[in-house]
Design a protein around this motif. Structure first.
Motif, PDB file in Angstrom:
ATOM      1  N   ALA A   1      31.752   9.597 -46.902  1.00 29.96           N
ATOM      2  CA  ALA A   1      32.930  10.269 -47.455  1.00 29.96           C
ATOM      3  C   ALA A   1      34.209   9.711 -46.831  1.00 29.96           C
ATOM      4  N   ASN A   2      34.169   9.456 -45.531  1.00 26.84           N
ATOM      5  CA  ASN A   2      35.344   8.873 -44.865  1.00 26.84           C
ATOM      6  C   ASN A   2      35.651   7.485 -45.409  1.00 26.84           C
ATOM      7  N   GLN A   3      34.615   6.684 -45.636  1.00 23.56           N
ATOM      8  CA  GLN A   3      34.814   5.340 -46.161  1.00 23.56           C
ATOM      9  C   GLN A   3      35.378   5.390 -47.585  1.00 23.56           C
ATOM     10  N   LYS A   4      34.893   6.311 -48.387  1.00 20.53           N
ATOM     11  CA  LYS A   4      35.389   6.446 -49.764  1.00 20.53           C
ATOM     12  C   LYS A   4      36.850   6.881 -49.764  1.00 20.53           C
ATOM     13  N   ALA A   5      37.218   7.831 -48.884  1.00 21.00           N
ATOM     14  CA  ALA A   5      38.612   8.274 -48.794  1.00 21.00           C
ATOM     15  C   ALA A   5      39.511   7.142 -48.316  1.00 21.00           C
ATOM     16  N   TYR A   6      39.002   6.332 -47.405  1.00 19.22           N
ATOM     17  CA  TYR A   6      39.780   5.191 -46.920  1.00 19.22           C
ATOM     18  C   TYR A   6      40.032   4.191 -48.041  1.00 19.22           C
ATOM     19  N   GLN A   7      39.004   3.878 -48.823  1.00 22.51           N
ATOM     20  CA  GLN A   7      39.169   2.941 -49.931  1.00 22.51           C
ATOM     21  C   GLN A   7      40.149   3.478 -50.972  1.00 22.51           C
ATOM     22  N   GLU A   8      40.095   4.776 -51.252  1.00 24.14           N
ATOM     23  CA  GLU A   8      41.028   5.391 -52.201  1.00 24.14           C
ATOM     24  C   GLU A   8      42.463   5.306 -51.686  1.00 24.14           C
ATOM     25  N   SER A   9      42.654   5.507 -50.397  1.00 24.84           N
ATOM     26  CA  SER A   9      44.004   5.436 -49.840  1.00 24.84           C
ATOM     27  C   SER A   9      44.542   4.012 -49.895  1.00 24.84           C
TER      28      SER A   9
END
Length: 101
Positions: A43-51
């Motif tokens: 989830a952290n990696q997905k949020a980072y990619q979205e940002s």
């Protein structure tokens, strides 16, 4: 007795050096992540990619001197080449003669 005193001196001198050695474990125990930790990392990696996708592309250069510097190639310093320098001994007598006239 000499041998015993020599060993005691060697031990006393090596004790401070031994105390300065770092305590490094070259073979740490392998820790495995739980399923919850794996899900949280995903989830952290997905949020980072979205940002990263939200950051706009830079259209301009990041050159702080870009407004000062021109893009044109530099012009030649002078159209006529400068006079070559001559030895100081030959010009010293000639320059004083021209000044006195």
């Amino acid at each position: 007795m000499r041998i015993l005193s020599a060993v005691a001196v060697a031990v006393l001198l090596s004790a401070p050096a031994y105390a300065q050695m770092p305590n490094v474990n070259l073979m740490p125990e392998v820790k495995t992540k739980t399923q919850e930790e794996k899900d949280q990392d995903a989830a952290n990696q997905k949020a980072y990619q979205e940002s990263l996708r939200k950051i706009p592309d830079a259209k301009t250069s990041a050159d702080p001197w870009g407004a000062v510097r021109s893009d044109a190639p530099p012009k030649k310093a002078a159209e006529h080449p400068a006079k070559p320098k001559t030895k100081s001994g030959s010009t010293a007598s000639g320059s004083t003669a021209q000044r006195s006239q």
